[in-house]
Design a protein around this motif. Structure first.
Motif, short mmCIF file in Angstrom:
data_model
loop_
_atom_site.label_atom_id
_atom_site.label_comp_id
_atom_site.label_asym_id
_atom_site.label_seq_id
_atom_site.Cartn_x
_atom_site.Cartn_y
_atom_site.Cartn_z
N ARG A 22 6.99 2.18 18.52
CA ARG A 22 6.69 3.47 17.99
C ARG A 22 6.56 3.18 16.50
O ARG A 22 5.40 3.95 16.07
CB ARG A 22 7.91 4.32 18.03
CG ARG A 22 8.26 4.72 19.45
CD ARG A 22 9.47 6.09 19.10
NE ARG A 22 9.75 6.35 20.69
CZ ARG A 22 10.91 6.65 20.94
NH1 ARG A 22 11.89 6.44 20.23
NH2 ARG A 22 11.17 7.31 22.08
N SER A 23 7.00 2.27 15.69
CA SER A 23 6.73 1.90 14.39
C SER A 23 5.07 1.44 14.36
O SER A 23 4.52 1.93 13.35
CB SER A 23 7.55 0.99 13.51
OG SER A 23 8.97 1.66 13.83
N ILE A 24 4.86 0.55 15.30
CA ILE A 24 3.21 0.08 15.28
C ILE A 24 2.41 1.03 15.48
O ILE A 24 1.40 1.32 14.89
CB ILE A 24 3.48 -1.16 16.37
CG1 ILE A 24 4.40 -2.28 16.04
CG2 ILE A 24 2.05 -1.52 16.63
CD1 ILE A 24 4.19 -3.37 16.87
N LEU A 25 2.52 1.90 16.42
CA LEU A 25 1.73 3.02 16.83
C LEU A 25 1.61 4.09 15.52
O LEU A 25 0.47 4.44 15.35
CB LEU A 25 2.41 3.71 17.93
CG LEU A 25 2.18 3.20 19.34
CD1 LEU A 25 2.93 3.71 20.34
CD2 LEU A 25 0.83 2.76 19.77
N LEU A 26 2.65 4.29 15.10
CA LEU A 26 2.72 5.11 13.90
C LEU A 26 1.98 4.64 12.72
O LEU A 26 1.14 5.33 12.09
CB LEU A 26 4.28 5.42 13.35
CG LEU A 26 4.39 6.39 12.26
CD1 LEU A 26 3.85 7.78 12.33
CD2 LEU A 26 5.76 6.31 11.69
N GLU A 27 2.16 3.39 12.53
CA GLU A 27 1.34 2.58 11.53
C GLU A 27 -0.05 2.67 11.60
O GLU A 27 -0.89 3.04 10.63
CB GLU A 27 1.73 1.39 11.35
CG GLU A 27 1.39 0.63 9.93
CD GLU A 27 2.23 -0.65 9.73
OE1 GLU A 27 1.38 -1.81 9.99
OE2 GLU A 27 3.25 -0.63 9.17
N GLN A 28 -0.33 2.39 12.93
CA GLN A 28 -2.09 2.50 13.45
C GLN A 28 -2.39 3.77 13.05
O GLN A 28 -3.61 4.04 12.85
CB GLN A 28 -2.05 1.89 14.89
CG GLN A 28 -1.71 0.59 15.16
CD GLN A 28 -1.79 0.28 16.56
OE1 GLN A 28 -1.69 1.01 17.39
NE2 GLN A 28 -1.76 -1.14 16.70
N SER A 29 -1.62 5.13 13.61
CA SER A 29 -2.10 6.35 13.32
C SER A 29 -2.48 6.75 11.77
O SER A 29 -3.52 7.11 11.52
CB SER A 29 -1.19 7.20 13.89
OG SER A 29 -1.74 8.64 13.80
N TRP A 30 -1.54 6.46 10.94
CA TRP A 30 -1.70 6.84 9.52
C TRP A 30 -2.61 6.17 8.91
O TRP A 30 -3.48 6.63 7.92
CB TRP A 30 -0.32 7.15 9.01
CG TRP A 30 0.37 5.91 8.43
CD1 TRP A 30 1.54 5.32 9.07
CD2 TRP A 30 0.11 4.98 7.21
NE1 TRP A 30 2.04 4.35 8.48
CE2 TRP A 30 1.08 4.10 7.34
CE3 TRP A 30 -0.87 5.11 6.36
CZ2 TRP A 30 1.40 3.07 6.43
CZ3 TRP A 30 -0.79 3.87 5.49
CH2 TRP A 30 0.32 3.02 5.32
N LYS A 31 -2.90 4.89 9.39
CA LYS A 31 -3.54 3.82 8.58
C LYS A 31 -5.34 4.21 8.98
O LYS A 31 -5.84 4.35 8.00
CB LYS A 31 -3.51 2.44 8.83
CG LYS A 31 -2.19 2.01 8.02
CD LYS A 31 -2.12 0.39 8.42
CE LYS A 31 -0.88 -0.20 7.77
NZ LYS A 31 -0.85 -1.73 8.08
N ALA A 32 -5.32 4.62 10.30
CA ALA A 32 -6.85 5.03 10.55
C ALA A 32 -6.97 6.44 9.77
O ALA A 32 -8.55 6.56 9.31
CB ALA A 32 -6.75 5.19 12.02
#
Length: 366
Positions: A22-32
Motif C-alpha cells: 500500500r505504501s508503494i501504491l500510495l507513493e506512486q499516486s501522489w508523486k504522479a
C-alpha cells in the motif's frame, strides 16, 4: 472546490495488500499528481482562483479483517499552491494551521476558528519601505544612482564575463547566434516587443524530480558535519548541487565524439540561491499570512572539470571532501558579503525598476 479525493485501487481483491504494498501504491499516486501539477498549471485559474488545492489520496478498497486495521491504512494529503502566494515560510504557516486543526479535532472534535487574513504587503514594500517603489518616487532615477545599487548592477554584469554555463551541451542550440544578436533578441522579448518563446518549445519543458527520504540518523549526521565545518545545511546543499551539475552538463558523456571533446572541460557555475526577503530591509512582512516573499542571489562557483561530482562520490578522498566543505564555506562567504552590502535591498530596487519595463509573461517564457 479545493479538496479533491483520489481513490487508489488495490491491484488485488482476493488478497489483502500488505502495508508495504500500500505504501508503494500510495507513493506512486501522489508523486504522479505532484509531477503533473508542477508542469501543468491548468489546475489553477490565476484570474478567478483559488490559488491552491488539496488532494487526499486514499485506498478505495480496503479489505480489512478487523476494525483496527483501518487505522493502519496509509493515506497522503498533497497540497499545491501557486507561486504567487507560496514560499517556504508560507508553507510552514499552512502546515502549522493544518496540524493545529488536526490536534483540535482529536482532542475536542472541534475546529480552530477561522480568522480572515489581511492581504500581505508587496515584497518591494516589505524590503524598501512604504512609498519607496519606483512608481512612488518623485525622482525615481535617483534611486538607481545609489552607489550600492550601481555597484550591484556592475557586479552582475561582471559575472557574465566568467561565462557560467546555463544549459547542458546537447541542449544549447544557440551556438550560431552571436552575443549581440542574443542580447537584442532577449531585450525585445523582455520588453514585450516580441513574443516570449515558441509554444512548442515551452510545451516540451518539464521538471526533473528526485524524491528522497532522509532518516533521522542521516539528518543528524549531516547537521553535525555542517556545524563542525561552520556552515549551514543550505551551504552544503548548494555545494552538492554545483558538483552534481558537473556530472551532466556535458550532455551525459555517453562516449560520442562530440562529448569526448568536452570531457575535461572546466566551467564556471552560477547557482540561484533562494532568500527569505522578510529578513532584510524594513522587514514589514511578519509572515502572518501566505505570500511570495522569496528573493534570490547568485552564487558563483568554479571552474570545475566535468564529472567532478562523480569523482567525489565514487572515490571520496580526504582531499575531495575538504574541497566539498571549502565550496560550502565559499557559498556562505558569498552570502554573507551579499547581505552585508545590502544586496537584498539593491536587488529589490533593480527588480522593481525592471518590472516597469518588462513583460512578466514573456520573461517567464524566455
Amino acid at each position: 472546490r479545493v479538496l479533491h479525493v483520489v481513490d487508489i485501487q488495490e491491484k488485488t481483491t482476493t488478497e489483502k495488500a500488505t502495508n508495504k504494498q500500500r505504501s508503494i501504491l500510495l507513493e506512486q499516486s501522489w508523486k504522479a499528481s505532484f509531477q503533473r501539477d508542477l508542469d501543468n498549471g491548468s489546475w489553477c485559474n490565476v484570474e478567478t482562483g483559488p490559488l491552491w488545492k488539496m488532494e487526499f489520496h486514499r485506498f478505495l478498497h480496503h479489505n480489512n479483517d478487523n476494525d483496527d486495521d483501518e487505522d493502519d491504512c496509509p493515506s497522503a494529503l498533497l497540497f499545491s499552491f501557486n507561486h504567487a502566494i507560496s514560499d517556504q515560510s508560507s508553507a510552514n504557516v499552512l502546515v502549522d494551521q493544518i496540524v493545529a486543526n488536526l490536534a483540535s479535532l482529536e482532542e475536542s472534535n472541534t475546529m480552530v476558528p477561522t480568522i480572515p487574513q489581511d492581504m500581505p504587503v508587496a515584497l518591494e514594500d516589505s524590503v524598501l519601505g512604504r512609498d519607496k517603489r519606483w512608481s512612488d518616487l518623485q525622482e525615481p532615477r535617483s534611486a538607481l544612482l545609489d552607489p550600492g545599487t550601481v555597484r550591484y548592477v556592475a557586479n552582475k554584469v561582471a559575472e557574465g564575463f566568467k561565462s557560467p554555463v546555463i544549459l547542458p551541451d546537447d541542449n544549447n542550440n544557440n551556438n550560431d547566434e552571436n552575443v549581440v544578436e542574443m542580447i537584442g533578441r532577449s531585450l525585445s522579448i523582455i520588453s514585450g516587443q516580441a513574443s516570449g518563446g515558441k509554444d512548442d518549445a515551452s510545451s516540451r519543458r518539464s521538471s526533473t524530480l528526485q524524491f528522497r527520504k532522509l532518516s533521522t540518523e542521516s539528518s543528524k549526521a549531516l547537521l553535525e558535519q555542517c556545524r563542525a565545518n561552520g556552515v549551514t545545511i543550505s551551504n552544503a546543499l548548494t555545494a552538492a548541487v554545483t558538483l552534481s551539475a558537473t556530472d551532466f552538463i556535458n550532455g551525459g558523456g555517453d562516449g560520442s565524439e562530440s562529448k569526448k571533446k568536452t570531457k575535461d572541460k572546466e566551467r564556471n557555475y552560477k547557482v540561484l540561491q533562494s532568500l527569505d526577503m522578510r529578513r532584510f530591509g524594513e522587514k514589514l512582512d511578519s509572515c502572518e499570512t501566505v505570500a511570495c516573499m522569496a528573493g534570490s542571489m547568485d552564487l558563483m562557483h568554479g571552474p570545475f572539470a566535468d564529472k567532478t561530482g562523480e569523482a567525489l562520490r565514487t572515490k571520496p578522498t580526504k582531499q575531495g571532501l575538504d574541497a566539498f566543505w571549502n565550496l560550502a564555506k565559499e557559498g556562505k562567504e558569498q552570502t554573507n558579503q551579499f547581505v552585508a552590502s545590502n544586496g537584498p535591498q539593491h536587488a529589490t530596487r533593480v527588480f522593481d525598476f525592471a518590472m516597469t519595463i518588462s513583460d512578466m509573461n514573456n520573461l517567464v517564457h524566455l
